[in-house]
Scaffold this active site. Structure first.
Site, PDB file in Angstrom:
ATOM      1  N   LYS A   1      -6.458 -12.641  -1.980  1.00  0.00           N
ATOM      2  CA  LYS A   1      -5.676 -13.262  -3.070  1.00  0.00           C
ATOM      3  C   LYS A   1      -5.711 -14.778  -2.934  1.00  0.00           C
ATOM      4  O   LYS A   1      -5.869 -15.509  -3.916  1.00  0.00           O
ATOM      5  CB  LYS A   1      -4.219 -12.802  -3.005  1.00  0.00           C
ATOM      6  CG  LYS A   1      -3.956 -11.381  -3.444  1.00  0.00           C
ATOM      7  CD  LYS A   1      -2.450 -11.125  -3.467  1.00  0.00           C
ATOM      8  CE  LYS A   1      -2.104  -9.658  -3.568  1.00  0.00           C
ATOM      9  NZ  LYS A   1      -0.682  -9.385  -3.463  1.00  0.00           N
TER      10      LYS A   1
ATOM     11  N   GLU B   1      -2.668   1.540   2.552  1.00  0.00           N
ATOM     12  CA  GLU B   1      -1.923   0.275   2.643  1.00  0.00           C
ATOM     13  C   GLU B   1      -0.869   0.389   3.746  1.00  0.00           C
ATOM     14  O   GLU B   1      -0.504  -0.607   4.372  1.00  0.00           O
ATOM     15  CB  GLU B   1      -1.267  -0.062   1.293  1.00  0.00           C
ATOM     16  CG  GLU B   1      -0.857  -1.527   1.163  1.00  0.00           C
ATOM     17  CD  GLU B   1      -0.567  -1.958  -0.274  1.00  0.00           C
ATOM     18  OE1 GLU B   1      -1.431  -2.617  -0.901  1.00  0.00           O
ATOM     19  OE2 GLU B   1       0.514  -1.642  -0.791  1.00  0.00           O
TER      20      GLU B   1
ATOM     21  N   HIS C   1     -18.834  19.560  -8.030  1.00  0.00           N
ATOM     22  CA  HIS C   1     -20.143  19.269  -8.620  1.00  0.00           C
ATOM     23  C   HIS C   1     -20.547  17.823  -8.373  1.00  0.00           C
ATOM     24  O   HIS C   1     -21.460  17.307  -9.021  1.00  0.00           O
ATOM     25  CB  HIS C   1     -20.105  19.582 -10.118  1.00  0.00           C
ATOM     26  CG  HIS C   1     -19.781  21.018 -10.378  1.00  0.00           C
ATOM     27  ND1 HIS C   1     -20.728  21.996 -10.474  1.00  0.00           N
ATOM     28  CD2 HIS C   1     -18.586  21.656 -10.474  1.00  0.00           C
ATOM     29  CE1 HIS C   1     -20.150  23.176 -10.662  1.00  0.00           C
ATOM     30  NE2 HIS C   1     -18.839  22.996 -10.660  1.00  0.00           N
TER      31      HIS C   1
ATOM     32  N   GLU D   1      -2.326 -10.328 -11.639  1.00  0.00           N
ATOM     33  CA  GLU D   1      -2.769  -9.398 -12.684  1.00  0.00           C
ATOM     34  C   GLU D   1      -1.638  -9.146 -13.687  1.00  0.00           C
ATOM     35  O   GLU D   1      -1.827  -9.208 -14.907  1.00  0.00           O
ATOM     36  CB  GLU D   1      -3.187  -8.052 -12.069  1.00  0.00           C
ATOM     37  CG  GLU D   1      -4.439  -8.097 -11.204  1.00  0.00           C
ATOM     38  CD  GLU D   1      -4.147  -8.445  -9.750  1.00  0.00           C
ATOM     39  OE1 GLU D   1      -3.057  -8.992  -9.454  1.00  0.00           O
ATOM     40  OE2 GLU D   1      -5.026  -8.180  -8.909  1.00  0.00           O
TER      41      GLU D   1
ATOM     42  N   LYS E   1       7.524  -5.993  -8.513  1.00  0.00           N
ATOM     43  CA  LYS E   1       8.582  -6.257  -7.533  1.00  0.00           C
ATOM     44  C   LYS E   1       8.802  -7.764  -7.381  1.00  0.00           C
ATOM     45  O   LYS E   1       9.916  -8.247  -7.409  1.00  0.00           O
ATOM     46  CB  LYS E   1       8.194  -5.617  -6.194  1.00  0.00           C
ATOM     47  CG  LYS E   1       9.201  -5.814  -5.087  1.00  0.00           C
ATOM     48  CD  LYS E   1       8.812  -5.024  -3.852  1.00  0.00           C
ATOM     49  CE  LYS E   1       9.745  -5.403  -2.695  1.00  0.00           C
ATOM     50  NZ  LYS E   1       9.435  -4.681  -1.466  1.00  0.00           N
TER      51      LYS E   1
ATOM     52  N   GLY F   1       6.677  -1.483  -2.385  1.00  0.00           N
ATOM     53  CA  GLY F   1       5.980  -1.251  -3.659  1.00  0.00           C
ATOM     54  C   GLY F   1       5.453   0.170  -3.775  1.00  0.00           C
ATOM     55  O   GLY F   1       5.630   0.843  -4.792  1.00  0.00           O
ATOM     56  N   ARG F   2       4.785   0.658  -2.731  1.00  0.00           N
ATOM     57  CA  ARG F   2       4.156   1.993  -2.802  1.00  0.00           C
ATOM     58  C   ARG F   2       5.166   3.122  -2.688  1.00  0.00           C
ATOM     59  O   ARG F   2       4.804   4.291  -2.757  1.00  0.00           O
ATOM     60  CB  ARG F   2       3.042   2.107  -1.755  1.00  0.00           C
ATOM     61  CG  ARG F   2       3.444   1.709  -0.341  1.00  0.00           C
ATOM     62  CD  ARG F   2       2.196   1.458   0.514  1.00  0.00           C
ATOM     63  NE  ARG F   2       2.498   0.970   1.850  1.00  0.00           N
ATOM     64  CZ  ARG F   2       2.659  -0.310   2.175  1.00  0.00           C
ATOM     65  NH1 ARG F   2       2.591  -1.254   1.230  1.00  0.00           N
ATOM     66  NH2 ARG F   2       2.895  -0.677   3.416  1.00  0.00           N
TER      67      ARG F   2
HETATM   68  O1  F6P Z   1      -1.601  -5.735  -3.500  1.00  0.00           O
HETATM   69  C1  F6P Z   1      -0.487  -5.623  -2.715  1.00  0.00           C
HETATM   70  C2  F6P Z   1       0.792  -5.419  -3.427  1.00  0.00           C
HETATM   71  O2  F6P Z   1       1.699  -6.286  -2.851  1.00  0.00           O
HETATM   72  C3  F6P Z   1       1.281  -3.985  -3.329  1.00  0.00           C
HETATM   73  O3  F6P Z   1       1.816  -3.664  -2.119  1.00  0.00           O
HETATM   74  C4  F6P Z   1       2.218  -3.940  -4.472  1.00  0.00           C
HETATM   75  O4  F6P Z   1       2.573  -2.637  -4.781  1.00  0.00           O
HETATM   76  C5  F6P Z   1       1.385  -4.617  -5.525  1.00  0.00           C
HETATM   77  O5  F6P Z   1       0.753  -5.673  -4.833  1.00  0.00           O
HETATM   78  C6  F6P Z   1       2.127  -5.125  -6.727  1.00  0.00           C
HETATM   79  O6  F6P Z   1       3.118  -6.042  -6.389  1.00  0.00           O
HETATM   80  P1  F6P Z   1       4.277  -6.422  -7.392  1.00  0.00           P
HETATM   81  O7  F6P Z   1       5.049  -5.198  -7.677  1.00  0.00           O
HETATM   82  O8  F6P Z   1       5.086  -7.452  -6.681  1.00  0.00           O
HETATM   83  O9  F6P Z   1       3.653  -6.964  -8.643  1.00  0.00           O
END
Ligand code: F6P
Length: 547
Positions: free
Chosen positions: A511, A351, A382, A211, A205, A265-266
């Site tokens: 972060k 979240e 199990h 990452e 987003k 995002g979620r």
């Molecule tokens: O870790 C928090 C967060 O902002 C989530 O809410 C989001 O889905 C995720 O990181 C990834 O964010 P982006 O889509 O901006 O890479």
């Protein structure tokens, strides 16, 4: 918290006392209609909550609580595009992504329905062309593999849904999901791939997430290294709200799929973030997934509160959290292809509702979101079910099970799966008294001394609540319904707790500290202003690496 809401919560706490010395097992024995009275069907989905401690009076109180918290008003404000994400001053309009009626919503100058339709049309064209071989890689090979690089909401939803709907691939490309900044994730995935046949989707987003940007840069270098720099644009697409950053990365405009800040995002699987899913199952199935969500939106919007599945799920969960002080929630899909559903729900629920201050910024007066965990059945049986049955904490459980499998294997796999699912819910509710345990052991020929010794260990307290979602088959439409159901459930609970379910500031501190520590960890820069433990660990890390 509003006084009326607080008073209702107090009455609901008192209502719990009705169960002192009384059990669900006794309730079922006394009321042969309990299942009919405390279950609701919505088309192919049945929600059974008869194995919870809800009775008619509690149900009435829960509905009163929902009304007092102005659930109906918040539902309307959300749907009409009010900025109910108050901290970030944003609308919450993921329902518009699947609104087939294309209800007119304008946010300032933006015609939301028109923008959604335009991106969906672009996704459809691209999906059809990739699947048919009309769009190919730089060397002229058709794409056989798609790698979605994203994390959190840009990973968990499409990853969960692509796995859930894998029987619908019908010759589509294999999809892979890379999320972790740990290079093992990307390296292990690349090791299985032919660069000439691989398409990368960078899903972010913000297009700034550590990452995703790290993995995207490495994937880009891999393609450039294997096929040459000129091949890069043919092997990348991007899914983002940050179109300028996408362009700066080098993704072509016709390979860029946008969305908007009013999609959390979620809640973004329904948006361009779902492109990997569409590529996997085809656009027709992706549309059915959207339609399923729209079905559930309609149900949430129109069903009376006491027959409204997301409202019931949300209210019962809030009651167990606040009146019974149950801190956890187990989500137990008896459906192997829902193996990523618990992880998806962890983000959706924790979240959203892992909050400690109200919308007004004052500490909440009641506990909020539960700790969510889960695993498909029967595997979990199990592993951790021992604690569910005999541990000292009561864990409310949500079971999910399909009536029809996709498989046509020999044998009775599905009957065994369903029998186990129903048996676990029954065992949690029914339990087994010490006398029953002893009698069973004696009947098996065991000595009285041995039966007495083992009886406490073989006793199950029972009276442990669970709900059941039973659906016809895990097809695209039903999955859409299930995901939207949980979205609305989480929203309902946020309204009861008067919290903002749509921000996630809790992820930020870590972060920030990671970016400060990176210099010391990676580059040997001096570490300032850290605590003794962190400093000691950095020193140990450097020493172990011979630095
Ligand atoms: O870790 C928090 C967060 O902002 C989530 O809410 C989001 O889905 C995720 O990181 C990834 O964010 P982006 O889509 O901006 O890479």
């Amino acid at each position: 918290m509003d006084d009326t809401v607080a008073a209702l919560l107090d009455r609901l706490k008192t209502r719990r006392n009705r169960w002192n010395g009384h059990t669900l097992r006794a309730e079922f024995a006394a009321d042969p209609d309990r299942f009919d009275r405390f279950s609701v069907a919505f088309d192919d989905i049945l929600f059974d909550y008869s194995k919870t401690h809800v009775d008619a009076e509690t149900l009435a109180l829960l509905v009163e609580l929902a009304e007092a918290a102005d659930l109906i008003g918040w539902r309307e404000r959300k749907l009409s595009g009010d900025a109910i994400n108050t901290t970030e001053r944003r609308a919450v309009l993921h329902t518009a992504l699947r609104d087939r009626s294309r209800r007119a919503i304008h946010l300032g100058d933006q015609d939301v329905a028109a923008d959604v339709a335009s991106v969906l049309a672009h996704m459809e064209d691209f999906t059809d062309a990739v699947r048919s071989g009309g769009i190919r890689g730089a060397t002229g090979e058709a794409f056989t593999d798609v790698v979605n690089i994203g994390i959190g909401g840009s990973d968990l939803g499409p990853r969960m849904a692509a796995r859930a709907l894998s029987p619908y691939r019908d010759g589509g490309p294999r999809v892979h999901y890379v999320a972790n900044v740990d290079g093992a994730d990307l390296a292990d995935t690349l090791a299985t791939l032919d660069p000439a046949r691989t398409l990368f989707l960078i899903a972010s987003k913000t297009f700034t997430t550590l990452e995703t940007m790290t993995n995207a840069a490495s994937a880009r270098a891999w393609i450039a290294g294997q096929l040459g720099e000129a091949a890069v644009p043919d092997h990348f697409a991007a899914l983002s709200t940050a179109l300028d950053k996408v362009a700066a990365f080098g993704v072509r405009a016709d390979r860029t799929f946008g969305f908007w800040d009013w999609v959390g995002g979620r809640y973004s699987t329904w948006s361009a973030i779902g492109l990997s899913l569409a590529l996997s199952i085809g656009f027709r199935n992706f549309s059915a997934f959207l339609d399923g969500a729209a079905d559930m939106d309609e149900h949430f919007q129109t069903a009376p509160l006491d027959r409204n599945i997301p409202v019931l799920m949300g209210m019962i969960g809030a009651w167990y959290r606040d009146a019974w002080d149950y801190r956890t929630l187990a989500v137990l899909p008896y459906d192997q292809r829902l193996e990523h559903f618990p992880a998806f729900l962890q983000q959706l629920d924790m979240e959203s509702n892992g909050k400690r201050v109200t919308r007004d910024g004052v500490p909440v007066s009641v506990p909020t979101g539960p700790i969510v965990f889960g695993e498909p059945g029967t595997n979990g049986q199990h592993a951790f079910y021992q604690l569910l049955h005999q541990g000292t904490d009561v864990v409310p459980c949500e079971f999910l099970v399909a009536c029809q499998p996709h498989e046509t294997l020999e044998g009775d796999h599905h009957a065994k799966l369903v029998a186990n699912c129903l048996a676990q819910a029954e065992a949690l509710m029914r339990g087994r008294t010490e006398e029953e345990a002893r009698a069973q052991m004696l009947a098996s020929g065991m000595s009285a001394t041995e039966a007495d010794r083992l009886a406490p260990h073989r006793t199950f307290p029972g009276d442990r609540p669970s709900t059941m979602l039973m659906y016809r088959k895990l097809d695209p439409r039903t999955l859409g319904r299930l995901v939207a159901l949980y979205e609305h459930k989480v929203f309902v609970q946020g309204v009861i707790w008067n919290i903002n379910s749509f921000d996630q500031y809790g992820v930020e501190l870590g972060k920030e500290l990671a970016s400060v520590l990176l210099g010391a960890v990676a580059g040997g820069e001096p570490l300032t202003a850290s605590d003794g433990s962190t400093a000691g660990l950095v020193a140990r890390y450097r020493a172990m690496r011979g630095e």
